[in-house]
Write an enzyme that holds these catalytic residues in place. Structure first.
Site, PDB file in Angstrom:
ATOM      1  CB  VAL A   1      54.019  -6.055 -49.270  1.00  0.00           C
ATOM      2  CG1 VAL A   1      54.069  -4.549 -49.063  1.00  0.00           C
ATOM      3  CG2 VAL A   1      54.808  -6.460 -50.514  1.00  0.00           C
ATOM      4  CB  SER A   2      53.653  -6.235 -43.599  1.00  0.00           C
ATOM      5  OG  SER A   2      54.929  -6.507 -43.026  1.00  0.00           O
TER       6      SER A   2
ATOM      7  NE  ARG B   1      56.125   7.537 -38.937  1.00  0.00           N
ATOM      8  CZ  ARG B   1      56.623   7.362 -37.714  1.00  0.00           C
ATOM      9  NH1 ARG B   1      57.900   7.012 -37.577  1.00  0.00           N
ATOM     10  NH2 ARG B   1      55.873   7.533 -36.657  1.00  0.00           N
ATOM     11  N   GLY B   2      56.605   6.798 -46.172  1.00  0.00           N
ATOM     12  CA  GLY B   2      57.415   6.441 -47.319  1.00  0.00           C
ATOM     13  C   GLY B   2      58.053   5.072 -47.251  1.00  0.00           C
ATOM     14  CB  VAL B   3      58.019   2.334 -44.719  1.00  0.00           C
ATOM     15  CG1 VAL B   3      58.597   0.916 -44.626  1.00  0.00           C
ATOM     16  CG2 VAL B   3      58.541   3.196 -43.577  1.00  0.00           C
ATOM     17  CG  LEU B   4      53.931   0.326 -49.712  1.00  0.00           C
ATOM     18  CD1 LEU B   4      54.340  -1.140 -49.659  1.00  0.00           C
ATOM     19  CD2 LEU B   4      52.412   0.463 -49.653  1.00  0.00           C
TER      20      LEU B   4
ATOM     21  CE1 TYR C   1      51.469  -3.589 -53.051  1.00  0.00           C
ATOM     22  CE2 TYR C   1      49.267  -4.259 -52.372  1.00  0.00           C
ATOM     23  CZ  TYR C   1      50.632  -4.181 -52.125  1.00  0.00           C
ATOM     24  OH  TYR C   1      51.147  -4.678 -50.966  1.00  0.00           O
TER      25      TYR C   1
ATOM     26  CG  PHE D   1      52.972 -15.422 -55.153  1.00  0.00           C
ATOM     27  CD1 PHE D   1      53.478 -14.126 -55.046  1.00  0.00           C
ATOM     28  CD2 PHE D   1      52.147 -15.723 -56.224  1.00  0.00           C
ATOM     29  CE1 PHE D   1      53.170 -13.162 -55.994  1.00  0.00           C
ATOM     30  CE2 PHE D   1      51.835 -14.774 -57.180  1.00  0.00           C
ATOM     31  CZ  PHE D   1      52.339 -13.492 -57.066  1.00  0.00           C
TER      32      PHE D   1
END
Length: 413
Positions: free
Chosen positions: A86-87, A95-98, A127, A413
């Site tokens: 995740v990056s 901006r809502g990407v994650l 998280y 992982f």
């Protein structure tokens, strides 16, 4: 699929792997990564579960999931989405990407029938809002082997120890690991190919230490334990000052395990043993003469999220009989929200939706933290994260959710 920011979110294509991986490396500090590591990651990547976020022709986000199976209390091995890679580009924060990527990963896990999701958090603050709770911890230690001794149990002299090339005994070591998987919550049943990760040994990441070494313990010609480690020679004013860094140790019985620890404590010219990512109830702590000189440190490790509350709570067993109704809050995955009645004991469990009055109220994050038995509901309640609505329900559920063995997620992982 678009995101709130107008970027496009789509499944990763094999020909896009190199820029996708390069973006990930840059997001995690831009350190030099080996060709060996890149090749291994590419071979393990599940492209149909991997996502790339694009702003025009610029790749601005990565994420994915592995199809794992995780041991839960009671020994069942449960399908689990191993969220990974995740990056988000520093140019595209907030901006809502994650959120869009995490939303897609959860929808996919639900569609695949995976009751659980798990991850390692580079930044723990991120998280919780997606429903992940810190469910496992790991132990780090740096032991002064010149001043700390071991009191080993009877039977330690029975196993035969020998050096072996790590690749030559990989299958036998994997068999030891596989035999241990049902014994400890949080352990992962490794899919084909994942055994190669244990042998990853790029020279540019050794920091002056040796190549990976392996010693195995044997009984009647059968391997019953192994230790993978590196050594780094050092000299001080008082003479030799070498360091052993333990990468992995596993054994099927106390004698084999103690024999391996004794070996690591006694390697010539070495005065320090470093270890990381060990179970918090690791046996060596009860063999050493002076735990203070081992400098033990506990830190968060695996984060767990319930994707399907009913299936997840049904999959595990409970230390004592329990009959409790949870009021679960979940703004991110609303299908888990609502009231659930759990009835269970050491032999099995059932968890179904109910209209009955709630006994305990909590969010799915707290349920994930307590799920593997390493965090108590009582502790979460003391922090104001769990509310008791029926007197006595909290203690009943907290004891039942326990595990006699500390949960442990054994590798990243």
């Amino acid at each position: 699929m678009g995101t709130e920011s107008g970027t496009e979110l789509r499944t990763l294509r094999p020909e896009e792997f190199d820029p996708w991986w390069d973006h990930l490396v840059r997001a995690f500090g831009g350190g030099a990564a080996s060709a060996e590591e890149r090749e291994l990651d590419k071979s393990l990547t599940e492209f149909d579960r991997s996502l790339a976020a694009w702003d025009g022709d610029a790749l601005v986000g990565t994420s994915g999931a592995f199809s794992f199976r995780m041991t839960v209390p009671g020994g069942a091995v449960v399908p689990t989405a191993g969220v990974t890679m995740v990056s988000v580009a520093a140019t595209h924060r907030r901006r809502g990407v994650l959120t869009s990527m995490m939303r897609r990963l959860m929808d996919d896990a639900r569609e695949k029938g995976e009751p659980l999701a798990a991850l390692f958090a580079s930044e723990p603050a991120i998280y919780g809002r997606f429903g992940y709770g810190a469910a496992t911890s790991q132990l780090i230690a740096e032991i002064d082997t010149g001043r700390v001794t071991l009191a080993v149990p009877e039977g330690t002299d029975e196993p035969r120890l020998r050096y072996a090339a790590p690749a030559d005994v990989l299958a036998e070591c994997e068999a030891v690991y596989a035999a241990l998987v049902p014994r400890r919550p949080g352990m992962l049943a490794r899919q084909p190919g994942w055994e190669r990760a244990a042998l990853l040994d790029p020279e540019n990441e050794r920091e002056g230490a040796s190549a990976l070494q392996c010693v195995v313990a044997e009984r009647d010609g059968e391997i019953t334990g192994y230790a993978r480690f590196r050594t780094k020679m050092g000299w001080g004013r008082g003479g030799h000052d070498g360091t052993v860094t333990l990468e992995d140790l596993a054994a099927l019985d106390p004698g084999s395990e103690a024999a391996l620890w004794r070996f690591l404590f006694g390697i010539d010219l070495m005065t320090t043993l470093k270890m990381r990512a060990r179970p918090v109830d690791d046996a060596w702590q009860y063999l050493v003469s002076d735990i203070r000189r081992c400098l033990p440190q506990q830190r968060d490790a695996g984060y767990v999220r319930l994707v399907d509350v009913g299936a997840a709570l049904t999959a595990r067993t409970y230390l004592t009989p329990v009959d409790v109704v949870f009021e679960v809050e979940d703004a991110f995955c609303p299908w888990t929200a609502g009231r659930w009645r759990l009835t269970g004991d050491p032999k099995g469990a059932s968890c179904e939706r109910t209209a009955d009055a709630a006994d305990l109220a909590l969010s799915v994050r707290e349920l994930g933290a307590a799920y593997l038995g390493g965090v108590t509901l009582l502790s979460l309640a003391a922090a104001g994260r769990v509310r008791e609505l029926r007197p006595g329900a909290l203690a009943e559920a907290s004891v039942a959710f326990g595990s006699p063995v500390a949960p442990w997620l054994p590798h990243g992982f």
